[in-house]
Design a protein around this motif. Structure first.
Motif, PDB file in Angstrom:
ATOM      1  N   SER A  84       0.734  -1.218   0.113  1.00 55.34           N
ATOM      2  CA  SER A  84      -0.173  -0.030  -0.065  1.00 55.34           C
ATOM      3  C   SER A  84       0.957   1.267   0.000  1.00 55.34           C
ATOM      4  CB  SER A  84      -0.988  -0.031   1.134  1.00 55.34           C
ATOM      5  OG  SER A  84      -1.540   1.355   1.346  1.00 55.34           O
ATOM      6  N   MET A  85       0.735   2.165  -1.022  1.00 53.66           N
ATOM      7  CA  MET A  85       1.403   3.421  -1.202  1.00 53.66           C
ATOM      8  C   MET A  85       1.119   4.275   0.200  1.00 53.66           C
ATOM      9  SD  MET A  85       0.509   4.101  -5.091  1.00 53.66           S
ATOM     10  CE  MET A  85       1.316   5.942  -5.037  1.00 53.66           C
ATOM     11  N   TYR A  86      -0.211   4.112   0.790  1.00 53.21           N
ATOM     12  CA  TYR A  86      -0.514   5.260   1.967  1.00 53.21           C
ATOM     13  C   TYR A  86       0.029   4.608   3.083  1.00 53.21           C
ATOM     14  CZ  TYR A  86      -3.520   7.926   4.981  1.00 53.21           C
ATOM     15  OH  TYR A  86      -3.901   8.783   6.100  1.00 53.21           O
ATOM     16  N   TYR A  87      -0.419   3.303   3.400  1.00 50.54           N
ATOM     17  CA  TYR A  87      -0.158   2.730   4.647  1.00 50.54           C
ATOM     18  C   TYR A  87       1.206   2.081   4.791  1.00 50.54           C
ATOM     19  CZ  TYR A  87      -5.155   3.044   5.693  1.00 50.54           C
ATOM     20  OH  TYR A  87      -6.245   3.376   6.011  1.00 50.54           O
ATOM     21  N   ARG A  88       1.908   2.101   3.645  1.00 51.40           N
ATOM     22  CA  ARG A  88       3.328   1.416   3.639  1.00 51.40           C
ATOM     23  C   ARG A  88       3.445   0.213   4.040  1.00 51.40           C
ATOM     24  NH1 ARG A  88       6.309   6.652   3.541  1.00 51.40           N
ATOM     25  NH2 ARG A  88       4.799   7.830   2.652  1.00 51.40           N
ATOM     26  N   GLN A  89       2.279  -0.698   4.016  1.00 55.24           N
ATOM     27  CA  GLN A  89       2.461  -2.141   4.435  1.00 55.24           C
ATOM     28  C   GLN A  89       1.555  -3.182   3.293  1.00 55.24           C
ATOM     29  OE1 GLN A  89      -0.144  -1.946   7.862  1.00 55.24           O
ATOM     30  NE2 GLN A  89       1.199  -1.096   9.129  1.00 55.24           N
ATOM     31  N   PRO A  90       2.159  -4.127   3.362  1.00 59.35           N
ATOM     32  CA  PRO A  90       1.558  -5.041   2.352  1.00 59.35           C
ATOM     33  C   PRO A  90      -0.180  -4.987   2.533  1.00 59.35           C
ATOM     34  CG  PRO A  90       3.115  -6.241   3.851  1.00 59.35           C
ATOM     35  CD  PRO A  90       2.896  -4.928   4.436  1.00 59.35           C
ATOM     36  N   VAL A  91      -0.495  -5.036   1.450  1.00 60.28           N
ATOM     37  CA  VAL A  91      -2.010  -4.838   1.110  1.00 60.28           C
ATOM     38  C   VAL A  91      -2.736  -6.035   1.789  1.00 60.28           C
ATOM     39  CG1 VAL A  91      -3.772  -4.905  -0.673  1.00 60.28           C
ATOM     40  CG2 VAL A  91      -1.660  -3.634  -1.160  1.00 60.28           C
ATOM     41  N   THR A  92      -2.319  -7.271   1.731  1.00 60.47           N
ATOM     42  CA  THR A  92      -2.933  -8.151   2.199  1.00 60.47           C
ATOM     43  C   THR A  92      -3.125  -8.060   3.969  1.00 60.47           C
ATOM     44  OG1 THR A  92      -0.855  -9.430   2.458  1.00 60.47           O
ATOM     45  CG2 THR A  92      -2.352 -10.306   0.606  1.00 60.47           C
ATOM     46  N   GLU A  93      -2.158  -7.438   4.575  1.00 62.33           N
ATOM     47  CA  GLU A  93      -2.035  -7.125   5.859  1.00 62.33           C
ATOM     48  C   GLU A  93      -2.981  -6.124   6.320  1.00 62.33           C
ATOM     49  OE1 GLU A  93      -1.049  -7.373  10.128  1.00 62.33           O
ATOM     50  OE2 GLU A  93      -0.567  -8.860   8.384  1.00 62.33           O
ATOM     51  N   VAL A  94      -3.096  -4.816   5.508  1.00 58.66           N
ATOM     52  CA  VAL A  94      -4.198  -3.968   5.385  1.00 58.66           C
ATOM     53  C   VAL A  94      -5.358  -4.600   5.501  1.00 58.66           C
ATOM     54  CG1 VAL A  94      -4.802  -1.558   4.769  1.00 58.66           C
ATOM     55  CG2 VAL A  94      -2.482  -2.176   4.867  1.00 58.66           C
ATOM     56  N   ILE A  95      -5.870  -5.149   4.453  1.00 61.81           N
ATOM     57  CA  ILE A  95      -7.155  -5.894   4.393  1.00 61.81           C
ATOM     58  C   ILE A  95      -7.545  -6.697   5.620  1.00 61.81           C
ATOM     59  CG2 ILE A  95      -8.559  -7.267   2.931  1.00 61.81           C
ATOM     60  CD1 ILE A  95      -7.160  -6.069   0.451  1.00 61.81           C
ATOM     61  N   ARG A  96      -6.514  -7.581   5.824  1.00 58.76           N
ATOM     62  CA  ARG A  96      -6.858  -8.521   7.028  1.00 58.76           C
ATOM     63  C   ARG A  96      -7.107  -7.833   8.372  1.00 58.76           C
ATOM     64  NH1 ARG A  96      -4.691 -10.348  11.341  1.00 58.76           N
ATOM     65  NH2 ARG A  96      -2.937  -9.081  11.373  1.00 58.76           N
ATOM     66  N   VAL A  97      -6.517  -6.800   8.595  1.00 57.38           N
ATOM     67  CA  VAL A  97      -6.882  -6.190   9.976  1.00 57.38           C
ATOM     68  C   VAL A  97      -8.140  -5.288   9.869  1.00 57.38           C
ATOM     69  CG1 VAL A  97      -6.093  -4.142  11.318  1.00 57.38           C
ATOM     70  CG2 VAL A  97      -4.243  -5.668  10.359  1.00 57.38           C
ATOM     71  N   HIS A  98      -8.299  -4.900   8.531  1.00 57.85           N
ATOM     72  CA  HIS A  98      -9.604  -4.174   8.713  1.00 57.85           C
ATOM     73  C   HIS A  98     -10.846  -4.728   8.205  1.00 57.85           C
ATOM     74  CE1 HIS A  98      -6.571  -0.914   8.532  1.00 57.85           C
ATOM     75  NE2 HIS A  98      -7.459   0.023   9.165  1.00 57.85           N
ATOM     76  N   PHE A  99     -10.562  -5.719   7.692  1.00 57.81           N
ATOM     77  CA  PHE A  99     -11.698  -6.618   7.102  1.00 57.81           C
ATOM     78  C   PHE A  99     -12.403  -7.306   8.268  1.00 57.81           C
ATOM     79  CE2 PHE A  99     -13.335 -10.794   5.344  1.00 57.81           C
ATOM     80  CZ  PHE A  99     -14.479 -10.285   4.536  1.00 57.81           C
ATOM     81  N   MET A 100     -12.053  -7.604   9.121  1.00 57.37           N
ATOM     82  CA  MET A 100     -12.417  -8.279  10.413  1.00 57.37           C
ATOM     83  C   MET A 100     -13.580  -7.285  10.936  1.00 57.37           C
ATOM     84  SD  MET A 100     -11.835 -11.259  10.191  1.00 57.37           S
ATOM     85  CE  MET A 100     -12.534 -11.708  11.433  1.00 57.37           C
ATOM     86  N   ASN A 101     -13.031  -5.995  11.234  1.00 56.18           N
ATOM     87  CA  ASN A 101     -13.972  -5.103  11.542  1.00 56.18           C
ATOM     88  C   ASN A 101     -15.298  -4.938  10.660  1.00 56.18           C
ATOM     89  OD1 ASN A 101     -12.256  -4.292  13.690  1.00 56.18           O
ATOM     90  ND2 ASN A 101     -11.127  -2.946  12.437  1.00 56.18           N
ATOM     91  N   SER A 102     -15.007  -4.718   9.548  1.00 48.59           N
ATOM     92  CA  SER A 102     -16.154  -4.772   8.330  1.00 48.59           C
ATOM     93  C   SER A 102     -16.771  -5.838   8.567  1.00 48.59           C
ATOM     94  CB  SER A 102     -15.566  -4.260   6.820  1.00 48.59           C
ATOM     95  OG  SER A 102     -15.048  -3.138   6.904  1.00 48.59           O
ATOM     96  N   LEU A 103     -16.401  -7.284   8.517  1.00 49.90           N
ATOM     97  CA  LEU A 103     -17.265  -8.321   8.574  1.00 49.90           C
ATOM     98  C   LEU A 103     -17.981  -8.236   9.545  1.00 49.90           C
ATOM     99  CD1 LEU A 103     -17.590 -10.991   7.059  1.00 49.90           C
ATOM    100  CD2 LEU A 103     -15.759 -12.154   8.406  1.00 49.90           C
ATOM    101  N   LEU A 104     -17.665  -8.102  10.955  1.00 49.94           N
ATOM    102  CA  LEU A 104     -18.290  -7.995  12.144  1.00 49.94           C
ATOM    103  C   LEU A 104     -19.480  -6.965  11.994  1.00 49.94           C
ATOM    104  CD1 LEU A 104     -18.769  -8.877  14.955  1.00 49.94           C
ATOM    105  CD2 LEU A 104     -17.516  -7.211  15.833  1.00 49.94           C
ATOM    106  N   LEU A 105     -19.225  -5.983  11.338  1.00 44.92           N
ATOM    107  CA  LEU A 105     -20.368  -4.717  11.091  1.00 44.92           C
ATOM    108  C   LEU A 105     -21.321  -5.098  10.240  1.00 44.92           C
ATOM    109  CD1 LEU A 105     -21.323  -1.837  11.450  1.00 44.92           C
ATOM    110  CD2 LEU A 105     -19.770  -1.197   9.717  1.00 44.92           C
ATOM    111  N   MET A 106     -20.909  -5.682   8.964  1.00 48.48           N
ATOM    112  CA  MET A 106     -21.939  -6.196   8.146  1.00 48.48           C
ATOM    113  C   MET A 106     -22.621  -7.352   8.379  1.00 48.48           C
ATOM    114  SD  MET A 106     -19.868  -5.460   4.272  1.00 48.48           S
ATOM    115  CE  MET A 106     -18.313  -6.235   4.733  1.00 48.48           C
ATOM    116  N   ALA A 107     -21.828  -8.296   9.051  1.00 48.94           N
ATOM    117  CA  ALA A 107     -22.737  -9.476   9.511  1.00 48.94           C
ATOM    118  C   ALA A 107     -23.965  -9.098  10.441  1.00 48.94           C
ATOM    119  CB  ALA A 107     -21.736 -10.444  10.202  1.00 48.94           C
TER     120      ALA A 107
END
Length: 327
Positions: A84-107
């Motif tokens: 990721s250009m903005y977070y300076r971290q691997p995209v998989t790691e950024v998605i993994r961290v934030h996806f769980m929050n969204s998954l709980l919210l959407m579920a």
């Protein structure tokens, strides 16, 4: 065998769909008038022309578009979505961290919207042409025409600002270490965004369920059941629920794409750091690797929801199950 063949063909179509989504996203980003380097740097930290060229060279922004897309696809085949250009971290790691929050919210929102919409539709149909029915219809029509961000702001103003029952923003308490955050804290901060998504997703299911149940209640076998002495609620329970459950499930799983789109607005209003919030950051900063990664994950998420709905049809409707068995 028929089910296995169906799943195989659906997966092949899904791969083609995800490929098309990736290509369209890449083309739209390339057509954007925003300069990626300008989006990468900030106004508070101006850089020289040499530094701008170094940034563009580092991220491969000067490479031909097809070459950039080819490199990303080849890296994806190895399980790497890039950095990721903005977070300076691997995209998989950024998605993994934030996806769980969204998954709980959407579920949570998905379950609330489906259950409340189905119940409201059944009640409205059973109480057809009464004040209860008219109230539910007016409520659903108002909610269907209201933007999700407006509903979120209204809920935020009433329950967080005026009443002070819930926190104003964020997914966890401010100033609290991540290790000290409890499940109760996360659920407490989850209530308002989930309610916002659930409220905006209720109307379509409620109105559709209402109309389908009215058709059932006006059918010949429902009239015959009433002539035999069954009450309206007995007819709804014995003859209506099974007939209206299939279209309700179809709408429920089909609303996953709308739910994901609504989560972007809800997370932005409540500063809830989920995948929708990150998608907004990736879009405004033209973070192409992160944007492509989020697009791929969201497309797969929506495709999986529709596939699950199709697999549930034979379990709900015996006619579909028998038809598949004879094919």
């Amino acid at each position: 065998m028929h089910m296995a063949t169906y799943i195989g063909r659906t997966l092949i179509r899904g791969v083609g769909l995800l490929a098309a989504v990736i290509i369209v996203t890449f083309v739209l980003v390339q057509a954007s008038p925003v300069d990626p380097v300008e989006a990468y740097i900030t106004a508070e930290n101006p850089v020289s022309q040499e530094q701008r060229e170094a940034i563009a060279a580092y991220w491969g922004l000067n490479d031909p578009p097809l070459e950039r897309l080819g490199k990303w696809v080849s890296a994806l085949a190895r399980g790497d979505m890039g950095t990721s250009m903005y977070y300076r971290q691997p995209v998989t790691e950024v998605i993994r961290v934030h996806f769980m929050n969204s998954l709980l919210l959407m579920a949570v929102a998905w379950v609330l919207a489906g259950f409340s919409g189905f119940v409201l539709g059944v009640v409205a149909a059973a109480c057809q042409q009464t004040k209860v029915d008219k109230f539910i219809k007016v409520y659903c029509l108002l909610i269907a025409s209201a933007p999700a961000f407006w509903v979120g702001l209204l809920i935020l103003m009433v329950f967080a600002v005026w009443l002070g029952w819930f926190p104003i923003a964020l997914g966890t308490p401010i100033g609290k270490e991540a290790a000290a955050v409890t499940i109760g804290d996360r659920l407490y901060h989850l209530v308002l965004p989930a309610v916002t998504l659930a409220v905006t997703g209720t109307s379509q299911i409620a109105l559709h369920t209402r109309q389908k149940l009215i058709d059932v209640l006006n059918s010949d076998y429902a009239v015959f059941a009433a002539a035999r002495g069954e009450t309206k609620w007995q007819i709804v329970y014995h003859h209506g629920l099974r007939n209206i459950l299939l279209p309700a499930v179809t709408l429920q799983f089909g609303s996953i794409s709308e739910l994901f789109g609504g989560s972007v607005l809800a997370e932005t209003v409540f500063s809830y750091t989920g995948l929708g919030y990150v998608a907004v950051v990736a879009g405004t900063k033209l973070d192409l690797p992160l944007l492509l990664g989020i697009t791929l994950c969201s497309g797969f998420f929506v495709f999986a929801g529709n596939l699950i709905a199709n697999l549930l049809y034979p379990l709900i409707d015996p006619q579909i199950r028998e038809g598949m068995a004879h094919e």
